[in-house]
Motif scaffolding. Sequence first.
Motif, short mmCIF file in Angstrom:
data_model
loop_
_atom_site.label_atom_id
_atom_site.label_comp_id
_atom_site.label_asym_id
_atom_site.label_seq_id
_atom_site.Cartn_x
_atom_site.Cartn_y
_atom_site.Cartn_z
N ARG A 19 73.12 19.78 20.17
CA ARG A 19 72.61 18.81 21.17
C ARG A 19 71.37 19.35 21.86
O ARG A 19 70.47 18.59 22.22
N LEU A 20 71.32 20.67 22.06
CA LEU A 20 70.14 21.26 22.69
C LEU A 20 68.91 21.15 21.79
O LEU A 20 67.77 21.11 22.29
N LEU A 21 69.10 21.10 20.47
CA LEU A 21 67.98 21.02 19.54
C LEU A 21 67.48 19.58 19.33
O LEU A 21 66.42 19.36 18.74
N GLN A 22 68.25 18.60 19.80
CA GLN A 22 67.85 17.20 19.65
C GLN A 22 66.71 16.85 20.61
O GLN A 22 66.53 17.50 21.65
N ASP A 23 65.97 15.81 20.24
CA ASP A 23 64.92 15.31 21.14
C ASP A 23 65.57 14.68 22.37
O ASP A 23 66.62 14.04 22.29
N GLY A 24 64.94 14.82 23.51
CA GLY A 24 65.46 14.25 24.74
C GLY A 24 64.95 15.00 25.93
O GLY A 24 64.13 15.93 25.82
N ASP A 25 65.43 14.59 27.11
CA ASP A 25 65.01 15.23 28.36
C ASP A 25 65.61 16.62 28.45
O ASP A 25 66.84 16.76 28.44
N PRO A 26 64.78 17.68 28.53
CA PRO A 26 65.31 19.05 28.54
C PRO A 26 66.26 19.32 29.70
O PRO A 26 67.26 20.03 29.54
N GLN A 27 65.96 18.74 30.89
CA GLN A 27 66.81 19.00 32.04
C GLN A 27 68.19 18.38 31.85
O GLN A 27 69.22 19.00 32.16
N GLU A 28 68.22 17.14 31.34
CA GLU A 28 69.50 16.48 31.10
C GLU A 28 70.29 17.23 30.03
O GLU A 28 71.51 17.40 30.14
N GLN A 29 69.59 17.68 28.98
CA GLN A 29 70.27 18.42 27.93
C GLN A 29 70.84 19.75 28.46
O GLN A 29 71.97 20.13 28.12
N ALA A 30 70.06 20.43 29.28
CA ALA A 30 70.53 21.71 29.84
C ALA A 30 71.73 21.49 30.75
O ALA A 30 72.71 22.26 30.72
N SER A 31 71.67 20.42 31.58
CA SER A 31 72.78 20.12 32.48
C SER A 31 74.05 19.79 31.69
O SER A 31 75.14 20.26 32.00
N ASP A 32 73.88 18.97 30.63
CA ASP A 32 75.01 18.61 29.78
C ASP A 32 75.60 19.85 29.10
O ASP A 32 76.82 20.01 29.01
N ALA A 33 74.72 20.74 28.62
CA ALA A 33 75.18 21.95 27.94
C ALA A 33 75.96 22.86 28.89
O ALA A 33 76.98 23.44 28.52
N ARG A 34 75.47 22.96 30.16
CA ARG A 34 76.17 23.80 31.14
C ARG A 34 77.58 23.27 31.40
O ARG A 34 78.53 24.03 31.47
N GLU A 35 77.70 21.93 31.55
CA GLU A 35 79.00 21.34 31.80
C GLU A 35 79.95 21.59 30.62
O GLU A 35 81.12 21.93 30.80
N ARG A 36 79.44 21.40 29.40
CA ARG A 36 80.28 21.59 28.22
C ARG A 36 80.67 23.06 28.04
O ARG A 36 81.80 23.37 27.66
N LEU A 37 79.72 23.96 28.30
CA LEU A 37 80.04 25.38 28.20
C LEU A 37 81.07 25.80 29.25
O LEU A 37 81.97 26.60 28.98
N SER A 38 80.92 25.24 30.45
CA SER A 38 81.88 25.55 31.51
C SER A 38 83.28 25.09 31.12
O SER A 38 84.26 25.82 31.31
N ALA A 39 83.38 23.89 30.57
CA ALA A 39 84.68 23.37 30.14
C ALA A 39 85.27 24.22 29.02
O ALA A 39 86.47 24.51 28.99
N LEU A 40 84.39 24.65 28.09
CA LEU A 40 84.86 25.47 26.97
C LEU A 40 85.33 26.85 27.46
O LEU A 40 86.33 27.39 27.00
N GLN A 41 84.60 27.42 28.43
CA GLN A 41 84.98 28.71 28.98
C GLN A 41 86.35 28.64 29.67
O GLN A 41 87.17 29.54 29.56
#
Length: 376
Positions: A19-41
């Motif tokens: 998802r981080l490698l896909q085109d899109g808003d970098p800030q939204e992608q980073a925020s989404d990645a942080r939430e998903r990583l937090s849930a995975l952790q």
Amino acid sequence: LAILQRHAQRRNLSLIAARLLQDGDPQEQASDARERLSALQREVAGLSDFQDATVLLAHPLPRPQELIAGVAFCGSKISLSGNSKGYKTFAQIHLGACLAAGAEWLGFPTLKSKVFYVNLELNPYSFQQRLMHICQALNVQLEPGQFTLWNLRGVRMSIEAFEAALAIRVHPGEFDFICIDPLYKMLGARSENDAGEMGDLFSRLEALAARIGAAYVVAHHYAKGNAANKQVIDRSAGSGVVARDGDCIINLTEHEAEDAVTLDLTLRDFQPVPPKVLRWVYPIFQVDASGLDPLNIKQSNPKAKSSIPAESVLAILSGVPMTRDNIIKELQKSTGRGENACRYVVASTLSRPEVKIERLSRPGTNPILRYYVTGY
């Protein structure tokens, strides 16, 4: 199951990276990645979320059911310790049978529970005979599914092997109470004197019991030497972790009277319970009805000093209210005895019903407790 979980976690990590490698808003992608990583952790660590105290206090939690009334909740960690060859296995089978039948245990009502007994020491015939005689003495008949036995004498068992076996063979909710007898047979290469190694063992036991949704009890032995010269919580052999990890510490210490022990309960979640004397009447301990003093535990040295009578403490408490530490100091002065001996008799006496407590509040911290008696 564990392998499948690890594969699923790796797949989720791959999806987050994609998802981080896909085109899109970098800030939204980073925020989404942080939430998903937090849930995975949280999933990997098995940890709960942080909780604000105002939210906690706004939603009262239900009181857990009591496994042993006034002694232990369901899901509690319990240890049972005593002298070598001091009928500890008889006592643990007695406790397990009472819980399996919902029968009273040494004067304490119990919650009928599904018991899983891990026998690491007795041969199967000896265990069968002890269980049969104990059930006869209690006048109980075990129902199918209430008491499950796993005979492991002669099997080299460690906590790691135990975890692996139960992960496959025992489902959550299958048992309510697990008996491990004895603890030292599950140490593997660990030293019972190493706090780090024993802490790891008890952490594994706690996690295992939590997964199943069960309380557990481990049988342990006293250290060498005179138990009468030690505080109750320090009588178990090995690291202090053994005595301090449990929510309920059951100590059976040899009494000066023949075929008798003093039962001491050190409780985390309940009010103190006064010690009591138990008489050994094969195949179970029974509460003494003759009036033996529980403080008169056996001295290994025949020339050792006698126990300090509780009356010495009550006499001190008949004056002005005093803190526990000041009571111990006064008792040392009046008896000439050491701190440990005085601390033990003070702890036992303060649990008596005639002792009153005065609480002096202090802003921002726990109140000061002062003790006294009236009319003594």
